[in-house]
Design an enzyme around this catalytic site. Structure first.
Site, PDB file in Angstrom:
ATOM      1  N   ASP A  93       0.764  -1.616  -0.125  1.00  0.00           N
ATOM      2  CA  ASP A  93      -0.090   0.120   0.117  1.00  0.00           C
ATOM      3  C   ASP A  93       0.990   1.316   0.044  1.00  0.00           C
ATOM      4  O   ASP A  93      -0.189   2.557   0.420  1.00  0.00           O
ATOM      5  CB  ASP A  93      -0.463   0.497   0.877  1.00  0.00           C
ATOM      6  CG  ASP A  93      -2.013  -0.549   1.350  1.00  0.00           C
ATOM      7  OD1 ASP A  93      -2.054  -1.264   0.111  1.00  0.00           O
ATOM      8  OD2 ASP A  93      -3.009  -1.086   2.055  1.00  0.00           O
ATOM      9  N   ASP A 148       4.978  -8.830   9.360  1.00  0.00           N
ATOM     10  CA  ASP A 148       4.465  -7.441   9.587  1.00  0.00           C
ATOM     11  C   ASP A 148       6.176  -7.290   9.101  1.00  0.00           C
ATOM     12  O   ASP A 148       6.715  -8.221   8.672  1.00  0.00           O
ATOM     13  CB  ASP A 148       4.731  -6.799  10.451  1.00  0.00           C
ATOM     14  CG  ASP A 148       3.157  -6.407  10.781  1.00  0.00           C
ATOM     15  OD1 ASP A 148       2.133  -6.888   9.760  1.00  0.00           O
ATOM     16  OD2 ASP A 148       2.540  -6.580  12.235  1.00  0.00           O
ATOM     17  N   ASP A 150       8.952  -6.072   9.813  1.00  0.00           N
ATOM     18  CA  ASP A 150       9.953  -6.189  10.999  1.00  0.00           C
ATOM     19  C   ASP A 150      10.443  -7.381  11.153  1.00  0.00           C
ATOM     20  O   ASP A 150      11.314  -7.143  11.448  1.00  0.00           O
ATOM     21  CB  ASP A 150      10.514  -4.108  11.651  1.00  0.00           C
ATOM     22  CG  ASP A 150       8.765  -5.191  12.623  1.00  0.00           C
ATOM     23  OD1 ASP A 150       7.297  -5.720  11.668  1.00  0.00           O
ATOM     24  OD2 ASP A 150       8.676  -4.477  13.705  1.00  0.00           O
ATOM     25  N   ASP A 241      -6.371  -7.859  14.148  1.00  0.00           N
ATOM     26  CA  ASP A 241      -6.112  -9.265  14.389  1.00  0.00           C
ATOM     27  C   ASP A 241      -6.629  -9.888  15.334  1.00  0.00           C
ATOM     28  O   ASP A 241      -6.950 -11.004  15.683  1.00  0.00           O
ATOM     29  CB  ASP A 241      -4.606  -9.087  14.587  1.00  0.00           C
ATOM     30  CG  ASP A 241      -4.607  -8.049  15.253  1.00  0.00           C
ATOM     31  OD1 ASP A 241      -4.764  -7.553  15.831  1.00  0.00           O
ATOM     32  OD2 ASP A 241      -3.402  -7.902  15.561  1.00  0.00           O
TER      33      ASP A 241
END
Length: 496
Positions: A93, A148, A150, A241
């Site tokens: 995105d 994600d 990281d 989540d």
């Protein structure tokens, strides 16, 4: 006397709620200690049998991840799983130059034989939830792993998680987060301290007794059929989540938590990044309590104990509001105690609620000992870490309470991503990170005022009463002074 009565009632109610939460944590501690760490009787996929290997899609939801994108893709490319049964979706995105650099790296990985797709959207409808939902529509996999930007899963990650899905009732397998920059600063140390408690005591304690747990947004795998059956991803809360986790478990899907599978990740190193992450998590928790409370209470397939733990789980973030109430009212209570002698019995009873702190101290020690080991040296280090953590956690209580109130009141806000840095040593520079928030929140001013307020609380210990002062609350006010002072000063200077 009306003012004093109102203060006493509110103060007592907040203390009782904190005590109730502490008792729930103690129950989770007992569950954790008694939990069976092994699952010898679990039926698992045999991944040496080609016929049993299921198709997996890895989803990587990203947004303007200049500093970690290359590391992420290189790491995912090393995942050890049959290439003909693996698909990777980069759900991008991004609105900056990383769109093009990511596309170039994906083309290189494609040329090396990876089935990897670059999926972009015109707008960020639904934010992360919207990206995951859109990717799911074209996902080939029977199972969907999510990371994600990281997170750095190890090569054997899929081989250690996918086998559990042979049990057709399991909808999610979640792994424990690790911290590649745990010792970078005081800020990263206290974040790791809090997350370690969640990923040991809470997740194991709940999961071992069949209570509701949550997929943590990353470092876990979903059964695609479970996502669809539970109603798919929804972007009406900031913690999509937690939302989907509860909807799935209310439909009797089981979650499997693997404490022994660690997935390393990076903690925010700048306080502005930690603030935005904390705000999103705490507001999202309150939003989900608002959304899920009655669904949990009315569910006929859920035991009373699981419902109680579920509601307290959804109210986790609301504890910050109770802490703030107790903190702010503790100074008026100090003066009330010394002005109205007939209330002394009440204050003797209230002093017994220090047991809440003792419970937390014991629970966190079990977690700390598991990671660092026992022994006098580690215990002394733990004592220092516990009080530093509690002080700074209380320093965040105003910021997090505002998030909680917004969540409970239904005020909507954007999904603010947490900037990533790709930092794990003190030698690395972070100041030029383009994603760091430059403005200072107005909340910081009030945190500075609270620092001064609790400084006055410490001063009050010397002047109240006729017997040379009252120092019962002095340690509490000292911790609050240090905590709010830390958050205030670091927020102004934007330092780690």
């Amino acid at each position: 006397m009306i003012f004093q009565t109102i203060v006493i009632i509110i103060y007592t109610a907040a203390l009782l709620l904190i005590f109730l939460y502490a008792l729930a944590q103690l129950n989770l501690l007992f569950n954790y200690i008694s939990a069976q760490k092994k699952c010898d009787d679990c039926s698992k996929f045999d991944l040496t049998n080609l016929d049993e290997i299921p198709y997996v899609t890895i989803q990587l939801p990203v947004y303007n991840e200049m500093y970690v994108m290359e590391r992420l893709l290189n790491n995912i490319a090393e995942i050890d799983y049959p290439k003909n049964k693996l698909e990777i979706q980069v759900l991008d995105d991004s609105t900056d130059e990383t769109v093009e650099t990511t596309r170039q790296q994906i083309d290189t990985l494609k040329a090396a034989g990876l089935d990897i797709k670059h999926i972009t959207r015109v707008d960020r409808i639904g934010f992360k939830a919207g990206a995951l939902k859109e990717g799911l529509e074209v996902a080939k996999g029977e199972f969907v792993a999510i990371f994600d930007s990281d997170f750095l899963p190890k090569k054997d990650w899929l081989k250690r998680t996918i086998p559990y899905f042979k049990d057709k009732s399991i909808g999610v397998v979640q792994t424990r987060w690790g911290h590649i920059n745990r010792n970078y600063s005081i800020l990263t140390k206290i974040q790791a301290f809090a997350l370690d408690a969640h990923f040991t005591l809470e997740q194991v304690g709940r999961n071992s007794k069949g209570h509701f747990i949550n997929f943590n947004g990353t470092a876990g795998v979903w059964r695609k059929a479970c996502i669809i059956d539970a109603g798919n991803w929804e972007g009406d809360t900031l913690t999509e989540d937690l939302d989907l986790s509860y909807r799935a478990q209310l439909k009797n899907w089981k979650f499997k938590y693997l404490e022994d599978v660690e997935t390393p990740a990076e903690l925010p190193v700048v306080i502005s990044a930690a603030r935005s992450q904390q705000f999103r998590w705490n507001k999202g928790g309150a939003e989900n309590f608002r959304k899920m409370m009655w669904k949990v209470l009315k569910n006929q397939n859920t035991s009373a104990k699981t419902k109680a733990h579920g509601l307290l789980h959804l109210l986790n973030s609301t504890m910050f509001l109770n802490i703030l109430i107790v903190a702010v009212l503790s100074i008026p209570m100090l003066y009330i105690k010394n002005e109205y002698a007939h209330l002394r019995p009440y204050f003797y009873v209230m002093s017994s609620f220090v047991v809440s702190t003792i419970i937390f101290f014991i629970c966190y020690w079990i977690m700390y000992k598991r990671i660092y080991g026992s022994g006098i040296k580690n215990f002394i280090g733990y004592i220092g870490m516990f009080f530093v953590f509690f002080s700074i956690a209380m320093g965040f209580s105003l910021h997090n309470s505002i998030a909680v109130l917004e969540g409970h009141l239904g005020k909507k806000s954007e999904f603010i991503r947490t900037p990533k840095f790709n930092i794990n040593t003190l030698k690395d520079s972070w100041k030029n990170n383009k994603y760091i928030k430059k403005t200072v929140s107005v909340h910081v001013i009030f945190e500075g005022l609270l620092m001064a307020y609790f400084g006055f609380g410490m001063y009050s210990a010397f002047i109240v009463g006729d017997q040379g002062g009252d120092f019962g609350l002095f340690p509490f006010h000292l911790m609050l002074f240090v905590g709010f002072g830390y958050v205030f000063i670091k927020s102004l200077t934007s330092k780690v």
